[in-house]
Design a protein around this motif. Structure first.
Motif, PDB file in Angstrom:
ATOM      1  N   GLU A 121     -13.268 -12.157  24.463  1.00 21.03           N
ATOM      2  CA  GLU A 121     -13.201 -10.748  24.846  1.00 21.03           C
ATOM      3  C   GLU A 121     -14.514 -10.058  24.480  1.00 21.03           C
ATOM      4  OE1 GLU A 121      -8.477 -10.344  23.586  1.00 21.03           O
ATOM      5  OE2 GLU A 121      -9.962  -9.006  22.679  1.00 21.03           O
ATOM      6  N   VAL A 122     -14.801  -8.984  25.162  1.00 18.81           N
ATOM      7  CA  VAL A 122     -15.861  -8.057  24.780  1.00 18.81           C
ATOM      8  C   VAL A 122     -15.207  -6.690  24.764  1.00 18.81           C
ATOM      9  CG1 VAL A 122     -18.095  -7.051  25.359  1.00 18.81           C
ATOM     10  CG2 VAL A 122     -17.672  -9.471  25.809  1.00 18.81           C
ATOM     11  N   VAL A 123     -15.167  -6.061  23.589  1.00 17.22           N
ATOM     12  CA  VAL A 123     -14.409  -4.820  23.396  1.00 17.22           C
ATOM     13  C   VAL A 123     -15.289  -3.791  22.694  1.00 17.22           C
ATOM     14  CG1 VAL A 123     -12.406  -3.825  22.222  1.00 17.22           C
ATOM     15  CG2 VAL A 123     -12.238  -6.101  23.230  1.00 17.22           C
ATOM     16  N   PHE A 124     -15.226  -2.556  23.169  1.00 17.38           N
ATOM     17  CA  PHE A 124     -15.884  -1.450  22.481  1.00 17.38           C
ATOM     18  C   PHE A 124     -14.802  -0.580  21.854  1.00 17.38           C
ATOM     19  CE2 PHE A 124     -17.323   2.941  22.228  1.00 17.38           C
ATOM     20  CZ  PHE A 124     -18.423   2.780  21.407  1.00 17.38           C
ATOM     21  N   ALA A 125     -14.951  -0.299  20.566  1.00 16.47           N
ATOM     22  CA  ALA A 125     -13.997   0.552  19.843  1.00 16.47           C
ATOM     23  C   ALA A 125     -14.706   1.814  19.389  1.00 16.47           C
ATOM     24  CB  ALA A 125     -13.416  -0.190  18.648  1.00 16.47           C
ATOM     25  N   SER A 126     -14.019   2.932  19.513  1.00 19.72           N
ATOM     26  CA  SER A 126     -14.554   4.218  19.057  1.00 19.72           C
ATOM     27  C   SER A 126     -13.603   4.777  18.012  1.00 19.72           C
ATOM     28  CB  SER A 126     -14.680   5.186  20.231  1.00 19.72           C
ATOM     29  OG  SER A 126     -15.159   6.433  19.791  1.00 19.72           O
ATOM     30  N   TYR A 127     -14.171   5.141  16.863  1.00 25.59           N
ATOM     31  CA  TYR A 127     -13.388   5.692  15.762  1.00 25.59           C
ATOM     32  C   TYR A 127     -13.868   7.110  15.506  1.00 25.59           C
ATOM     33  CZ  TYR A 127     -12.279   0.816  15.085  1.00 25.59           C
ATOM     34  OH  TYR A 127     -11.854  -0.473  15.289  1.00 25.59           O
ATOM     35  N   SER A 128     -12.937   8.018  15.237  1.00 28.54           N
ATOM     36  CA  SER A 128     -13.306   9.410  15.049  1.00 28.54           C
ATOM     37  C   SER A 128     -12.550  10.001  13.869  1.00 28.54           C
ATOM     38  CB  SER A 128     -12.989  10.197  16.323  1.00 28.54           C
ATOM     39  OG  SER A 128     -13.357  11.534  16.184  1.00 28.54           O
ATOM     40  N   GLU A 129     -13.286  10.773  13.050  1.00 32.40           N
ATOM     41  CA  GLU A 129     -12.670  11.452  11.909  1.00 32.40           C
ATOM     42  C   GLU A 129     -13.513  12.672  11.570  1.00 32.40           C
ATOM     43  OE1 GLU A 129     -10.612   9.993   7.876  1.00 32.40           O
ATOM     44  OE2 GLU A 129     -12.731   9.494   7.985  1.00 32.40           O
ATOM     45  N   ASP A 130     -12.863  13.803  11.427  1.00 35.40           N
ATOM     46  CA  ASP A 130     -13.530  15.057  11.062  1.00 35.40           C
ATOM     47  C   ASP A 130     -14.704  15.382  11.983  1.00 35.40           C
ATOM     48  OD1 ASP A 130     -11.757  15.276   8.921  1.00 35.40           O
ATOM     49  OD2 ASP A 130     -13.113  14.220   7.557  1.00 35.40           O
ATOM     50  N   GLY A 131     -14.532  15.172  13.281  1.00 38.91           N
ATOM     51  CA  GLY A 131     -15.567  15.481  14.250  1.00 38.91           C
ATOM     52  C   GLY A 131     -16.694  14.474  14.337  1.00 38.91           C
ATOM     53  N   GLU A 132     -16.681  13.461  13.503  1.00 37.13           N
ATOM     54  CA  GLU A 132     -17.699  12.407  13.514  1.00 37.13           C
ATOM     55  C   GLU A 132     -17.112  11.174  14.192  1.00 37.13           C
ATOM     56  OE1 GLU A 132     -20.767  12.380  11.527  1.00 37.13           O
ATOM     57  OE2 GLU A 132     -20.515  14.524  11.163  1.00 37.13           O
ATOM     58  N   SER A 133     -17.897  10.521  15.038  1.00 40.88           N
ATOM     59  CA  SER A 133     -17.400   9.310  15.680  1.00 40.88           C
ATOM     60  C   SER A 133     -18.368   8.154  15.462  1.00 40.88           C
ATOM     61  CB  SER A 133     -17.170   9.540  17.168  1.00 40.88           C
ATOM     62  OG  SER A 133     -18.379   9.828  17.815  1.00 40.88           O
ATOM     63  N   SER A 134     -17.809   6.957  15.465  1.00 36.47           N
ATOM     64  CA  SER A 134     -18.568   5.722  15.278  1.00 36.47           C
ATOM     65  C   SER A 134     -18.126   4.723  16.326  1.00 36.47           C
ATOM     66  CB  SER A 134     -18.311   5.117  13.899  1.00 36.47           C
ATOM     67  OG  SER A 134     -18.665   6.011  12.886  1.00 36.47           O
TER      68      SER A 134
END
Length: 187
Positions: free
Chosen positions: A77-90
């Motif tokens: 697989e090739v997967v992109f994950a986006s994580y967000s907390e307190d207006g900041e994302s990674s």
């Protein structure tokens, strides 16, 4: 990042070539798209003490299923994950290369390595951007095209990049663990 994408392409190509060469096995290859919920847990250990924190997000990606035998397949697989907390994302790019054992016609057990790469340079200050984990999970086919899967990836590699300022001499480790629950669609 180019090396990670090249490695993913090489795995897809290698498995595809091997699946085409073996006519005695049902060499059906399936491609698809997937997405769902993901949670990243950062676990830090130092001198016998540990602490963890997690953040939720979503993931999207593509996969292939290469039949190796009637009961076993390889699922890169090739997967992109986006994580967000307190207006900041990674963002994290993940490349799992999973073995999939089909316990019956609709239920599969997933296992294998997962490589991940932190895409935002500013998020990786003091951390190694590249990591390796071991994924374990299961999938259930809802139909011929749709499946639901869940997996947990245990971080193997220490993500601390050198000595942290003010904490030199301490034995500190940091590992990323991932939980993914989602749906896949075979094209």
């Amino acid at each position: 990042m180019k090396r990670l994408l090249f490695a993913a392409l090489a795995v897809f190509s290698f498995v595809s070539i091997n699946a085409q060469e073996d006519d005695s096995v049902a060499s059906e290859t399936t491609f698809g798209l997937k997405g769902g919920y993901t949670s990243l847990t950062l676990k830090v250990s130092a001198e016998g003490n540990s602490a963890s924190d997690n953040v939720g997000g979503f993931y999207i990606g593509a996969f292939a299923e290469f039949n190796a035998s009637e009961k076993f397949m390889i699922q890169p697989e090739v997967v992109f994950a986006s994580y967000s907390e307190d207006g900041e994302s990674s963002g994290v790019l993940m490349v799992p290369v999973l073995g999939k054992y089909m316990a019956n016609e609709d239920f599969g057990i997933l296992f294998g390595p997962q490589f991940d790469y932190l895409t935002n340079e500013e998020d990786s200050e003091g951390l190694k951007r590249f990591g390796i984990g071991l994924a374990l999970g299961a999938s259930v086919d809802v139909s011929d095209e749709v499946y639901i899967d869940a997996r947990y990836t245990f971080g193997i590699s220490n993500r601390i990049d050198g000595d942290l300022e003010g904490l030199e001499g301490f034995d500190i480790t940091a590992r990323f663990n991932y939980l993914q629950i989602g749906i896949g669609y075979r094209l």
